[in-house]
Design an enzyme around this catalytic site. Structure first.
Site, PDB file in Angstrom:
ATOM      1  N   GLU A 130       0.873  -1.182   0.000  1.00  0.00           N
ATOM      2  CA  GLU A 130       0.000   0.000   0.000  1.00  0.00           C
ATOM      3  C   GLU A 130       0.907   1.228   0.000  1.00  0.00           C
ATOM      4  OE1 GLU A 130      -2.549   2.706  -0.028  1.00  0.00           O
ATOM      5  OE2 GLU A 130      -1.385   2.751   1.773  1.00  0.00           O
TER       6      GLU A 130
ATOM      7  N   CYS B 199      -1.438   9.209   2.718  1.00  0.00           N
ATOM      8  CA  CYS B 199      -1.298   8.821   1.306  1.00  0.00           C
ATOM      9  C   CYS B 199      -2.510   9.232   0.490  1.00  0.00           C
ATOM     10  CB  CYS B 199      -1.070   7.329   1.197  1.00  0.00           C
ATOM     11  SG  CYS B 199      -2.480   6.344   1.705  1.00  0.00           S
TER      12      CYS B 199
ATOM     13  N   GLU C 176      -6.957  -3.798   0.699  1.00  0.00           N
ATOM     14  CA  GLU C 176      -7.226  -4.128   2.106  1.00  0.00           C
ATOM     15  C   GLU C 176      -8.687  -3.826   2.394  1.00  0.00           C
ATOM     16  OE1 GLU C 176      -4.172  -1.362   3.466  1.00  0.00           O
ATOM     17  OE2 GLU C 176      -3.007  -3.032   4.266  1.00  0.00           O
TER      18      GLU C 176
HETATM   19  N1  LIG Z   1       2.109   5.658   1.305  1.00  0.00           N
HETATM   20  C1  LIG Z   1       2.232   5.961   2.539  1.00  0.00           C
HETATM   21  O1  LIG Z   1       1.363   5.801   3.326  1.00  0.00           O
HETATM   22  C2  LIG Z   1       3.495   6.517   3.009  1.00  0.00           C
HETATM   23  C3  LIG Z   1       4.380   7.028   2.127  1.00  0.00           C
HETATM   24  N2  LIG Z   1       5.562   7.529   2.567  1.00  0.00           N
HETATM   25  C4  LIG Z   1       6.464   8.069   1.574  1.00  0.00           C
HETATM   26  O2  LIG Z   1       7.728   7.483   1.823  1.00  0.00           O
HETATM   27  C5  LIG Z   1       8.677   8.517   2.026  1.00  0.00           C
HETATM   28  C6  LIG Z   1       9.714   8.053   2.997  1.00  0.00           C
HETATM   29  O3  LIG Z   1       9.073   7.758   4.238  1.00  0.00           O
HETATM   30  P1  LIG Z   1       9.582   6.555   5.060  1.00  0.00           P
HETATM   31  O4  LIG Z   1       8.989   6.466   6.404  1.00  0.00           O
HETATM   32  O5  LIG Z   1      11.078   6.563   4.974  1.00  0.00           O
HETATM   33  O6  LIG Z   1       8.914   5.377   4.275  1.00  0.00           O
HETATM   34  P2  LIG Z   1       9.522   3.939   4.164  1.00  0.00           P
HETATM   35  O7  LIG Z   1       8.769   3.290   3.105  1.00  0.00           O
HETATM   36  O8  LIG Z   1      10.986   3.979   4.069  1.00  0.00           O
HETATM   37  O9  LIG Z   1       9.147   3.277   5.605  1.00  0.00           O
HETATM   38  C7  LIG Z   1       7.946   2.650   5.799  1.00  0.00           C
HETATM   39  C8  LIG Z   1       8.243   1.420   6.687  1.00  0.00           C
HETATM   40  O10 LIG Z   1       9.110   0.553   5.969  1.00  0.00           O
HETATM   41  C9  LIG Z   1      10.270   0.260   6.740  1.00  0.00           C
HETATM   42  N3  LIG Z   1      11.382   0.032   5.831  1.00  0.00           N
HETATM   43  C10 LIG Z   1      12.166   0.963   5.252  1.00  0.00           C
HETATM   44  N4  LIG Z   1      13.107   0.377   4.472  1.00  0.00           N
HETATM   45  C11 LIG Z   1      12.887  -0.965   4.560  1.00  0.00           C
HETATM   46  C12 LIG Z   1      13.522  -2.124   3.996  1.00  0.00           C
HETATM   47  N5  LIG Z   1      14.568  -2.009   3.179  1.00  0.00           N
HETATM   48  N6  LIG Z   1      13.039  -3.360   4.320  1.00  0.00           N
HETATM   49  C13 LIG Z   1      11.977  -3.486   5.151  1.00  0.00           C
HETATM   50  N7  LIG Z   1      11.349  -2.434   5.732  1.00  0.00           N
HETATM   51  C14 LIG Z   1      11.794  -1.195   5.424  1.00  0.00           C
HETATM   52  C15 LIG Z   1      10.415   1.475   7.620  1.00  0.00           C
HETATM   53  O11 LIG Z   1      11.231   1.201   8.742  1.00  0.00           O
HETATM   54  C16 LIG Z   1       8.971   1.753   7.979  1.00  0.00           C
HETATM   55  O12 LIG Z   1       8.559   0.898   9.005  1.00  0.00           O
HETATM   56  C17 LIG Z   1       7.842   9.682   2.557  1.00  0.00           C
HETATM   57  O13 LIG Z   1       8.505  10.904   2.328  1.00  0.00           O
HETATM   58  C18 LIG Z   1       6.601   9.554   1.733  1.00  0.00           C
HETATM   59  O14 LIG Z   1       6.814  10.137   0.457  1.00  0.00           O
HETATM   60  C19 LIG Z   1       5.916   7.489   3.880  1.00  0.00           C
HETATM   61  C20 LIG Z   1       5.005   7.006   4.804  1.00  0.00           C
HETATM   62  C21 LIG Z   1       3.714   6.527   4.443  1.00  0.00           C
HETATM   63  N1  LIG Z   2      -2.416   3.876   3.968  1.00  0.00           N
HETATM   64  C1  LIG Z   2      -2.697   5.123   4.394  1.00  0.00           C
HETATM   65  C2  LIG Z   2      -3.919   5.496   4.839  1.00  0.00           C
HETATM   66  C3  LIG Z   2      -5.017   4.567   4.989  1.00  0.00           C
HETATM   67  C4  LIG Z   2      -6.202   5.025   5.434  1.00  0.00           C
HETATM   68  C5  LIG Z   2      -7.325   4.124   5.746  1.00  0.00           C
HETATM   69  O1  LIG Z   2      -7.181   2.903   5.609  1.00  0.00           O
HETATM   70  O2  LIG Z   2      -8.360   4.639   6.146  1.00  0.00           O
HETATM   71  C6  LIG Z   2      -1.582   6.081   4.403  1.00  0.00           C
HETATM   72  O3  LIG Z   2      -1.778   7.264   4.680  1.00  0.00           O
HETATM   73  O4  LIG Z   2      -0.466   5.622   4.140  1.00  0.00           O
END
Ligand SMILES: NC(=O)C1=CN([C@@H]2O[C@H](COP(=O)(O)OP(=O)(O)OC[C@H]3O[C@@H](n4cnc5c(N)ncnc54)[C@H](O)[C@@H]3O)[C@@H](O)[C@H]2O)C=CC1
Ligand SMILES: N/C(=C\C=C\C(=O)O)C(=O)O
Length: 487
Positions: free
Chosen positions: A253, A287, A468
């Site tokens: 996701e 997101c 999901e």
């Molecule tokens: N789609 C979403 O809901 C989200 C998107 N982001 C995006 O990601 C960018 C970076 O944020 P991060 O928190 O660094 O996201 P990330 O994707 O690096 O981290 C999300 C989770 O993945 C884990 N993770 C990171 N590298 C991993 C690896 N190689 N193997 C297994 N697990 C790993 C992290 O520890 C954390 O628990 C943000 O600036 C944003 O653009 C960040 C958070 C949520």
């Molecule tokens: N996955 C995210 C939001 C999900 C919202 C929901 O299930 O209601 C996110 O911000 O990364």
């Protein structure tokens, strides 16, 4: 648990016990920039211990009836609800979000996640067909997969962690969860409630630490057949690479570059406040947030004037201020990343109508080093700009005009993401037509973030793989078998 210098010291939760770690990471209060917590810097050793505990717990937990597992989830929901205020305060401090959002969205949704899957697990049906001419009956059965790796991000910490834990254990799996190292506190607090809820030791294990160190040890472990991940696309690519040799089940996701499409017959009295919220809620760190706003040209000037006025009314304050609409961004690095997009926009000749570099932040002295940024609105920006193409994941949104329905659909779809969208019009035929043509897994019309957990949640294109929800999570966290009986 207080550690060195009165700082909060977290511990891994494995096999029903809190266990110390050999090294720790600093975790910061986003509103002050100060270290306030130490998070275990776990690695392979901790993952091995968690796999052993999850393996040992699986036979007992998976053989319990859905009714028995449902009762445990309901008790856990009750205990989380009783701790709502304590959890909300902790989440607000750890993530930087406002206390009001933590109280009214994050923690209530974490409670609801357990209640929702405690109920839905009781109502799934299987399939059956007949081949009377061959004297055969075919039916499906489902069984839990085994040990599920659950990796969750920092933006909605307990909300998204429980959105994975609840369906996984409801279906009879045991889990090893790894929250983001940036926001580990509420996951740790939840562990203190598991035994009282009746969750057997080893059913829920939580290992804290960084992605590359403990995350990779977890996703590449041969005894972990399934990974549910929420986070960034680059990390999803890495997890996919590591899991490929084991052919693991993956749920990814990811992010979005979500458009709002606003037609001239939109109800602006509703559209504008909702679009301000969808752009800046949780500091724009959801997101599903809106980051591209397409407005039909005939109302563009009026919309822009009223939208900027409303954005300037969106109060940025310290997270503990109940009247604040927006708190601090998650980290110094993330704040600088988000600010860099504003600089790029300026260099491209775009206009910054409010926020970063235009208006002044008003913060107490103690919070001057916090990771704060004002809601920022960009116009006169080209579709090819990085601000219109890349996920910024902060309080930044772009507003551009459009003329025709065909044009705006093409432009809204012209990004690599396909997660969410909003469409604003009073013409019911148009909202159905446009919603169907938008390349998004989720389309809200004349509203935003009204969540129906029974239906599929997730994105297409680079926004992820899988969905999901009640049925979707159940199918993901179980293996299906088709049995044919010749009678
Ligand atoms: N789609 C979403 O809901 C989200 C998107 N982001 C995006 O990601 C960018 C970076 O944020 P991060 O928190 O660094 O996201 P990330 O994707 O690096 O981290 C999300 C989770 O993945 C884990 N993770 C990171 N590298 C991993 C690896 N190689 N193997 C297994 N697990 C790993 C992290 O520890 C954390 O628990 C943000 O600036 C944003 O653009 C960040 C958070 C949520
Ligand atoms: N996955 C995210 C939001 C999900 C919202 C929901 O299930 O209601 C996110 O911000 O990364």
């Amino acid at each position: 648990m207080a550690g060195r210098g009165g700082l909060l010291m977290l511990e891994n939760f494995i096999g029903g016990k809190f266990l110390p770690c050999s090294s720790y990471l600093d975790s910061y209060d986003p509103s002050t920039g100060e270290v306030y917590c130490h998070v275990p810097n776990s690695g392979k050793e901790e993952v091995e211990a968690a796999v052993e505990a999850a393996r040992a717990a699986f036979p007992g937990w998976s053989s319990r009836s859905p009714q028995e597992r449902s009762q445990v989830l309901q008790r856990l929901a009750d205990l989380l609800e009783q701790s709502l205020e304590e959890l909300a305060q902790a989440e607000s401090k750890d993530q930087g979000k406002t206390i009001t959002l933590a109280r009214t969205m994050d923690i209530p949704r974490a409670v609801h996640n357990f209640r929702f899957f405690a109920s839905s697990i009781l109502h799934h049906t299987s399939e059956c067909t007949q081949m009377d001419h061959l004297g055969c009956l075919h039916y499906t059965v489902r069984a839990p997969v085994g040990i599920a790796a659950l990796i969750s991000p920092w933006n909605l910490p307990l909300y998204l962690l429980t959105w994975k834990i609840a369906p996984a254990i409801a279906a009879g799996n045991t889990v090893i969860a790894k929250p983001s190292e940036l926001t580990s506190v509420t996951a740790w607090m939840m562990c203190r409630l598991l035994e009282k809820a009746g969750v057997p030791p080893g059913v829920v294990n939580i290992v804290f630490g960084t992605g590359p160190r403990v995350g990779e040890a977890l996703v590449s472990h041969p005894e972990v057949p399934l990974i549910s991940f929420t986070g960034s696309q680059p990390t999803a690519e890495r997890i996919t690479q590591l899991s490929a040799p084991h052919c693991k089940k993956l749920s990814l996701e990811l992010g979005g570059k979500n458009p709002a499409v606003i037609f001239e017959d939109a109800n602006l009295a509703e559209c504008i406040p909702t679009t301000v919220r969808s752009s800046f809620a949780n500091q724009g760190e959801i997101c599903l947030c809106t980051s591209r706003i397409f407005v039909q040209r005939s109302i563009y000037s009026e919309f822009l004037k009223r939208f900027v006025e409303a954005a300037r009314m969106w109060k940025v304050g310290i997270p503990s201020d109940p009247s604040a609409d927006m708190g601090a961004l998650i980290s110094k690095a993330h704040l600088e990343k988000v600010r860099s997009y504003i600089k790029k926009a300026r260099m491209e000749g775009a206009q910054i109508l409010c926020g970063e570099g235009v208006d002044k932040l008003n913060l107490p002295p103690r919070n001057q080093a916090g990771y704060f940024m004002l809601p920022t609105v960009i116009t006169d920006v080209k579709d090819e700009s990085c601000c219109m193409k890349e996920e910024i994941f902060g309080p930044v949104t772009c507003v551009v005009p459009f003329d025709s329905e065909e044009e705006v659909i093409q432009r809204a779809n012209n990004v690599k993401y396909g997660l969410a969208a909003t469409v604003w019009s009073g013409n019911v035929g148009r909202v159905h037509r446009v919603a169907k043509k938008l390349q998004s897994g989720l389309v809200w019309t004349n509203c935003w973030l009204i969540r129906e957990l029974n239906l599929p949640f997730g994105g297409m294109k680079s926004s992820g793989v899988g969905r999901e929800g009640a049925k979707d999570s159940y199918e993901f966290f179980t293996e299906v078998k088709t049995i044919t009986v010749k009678h």
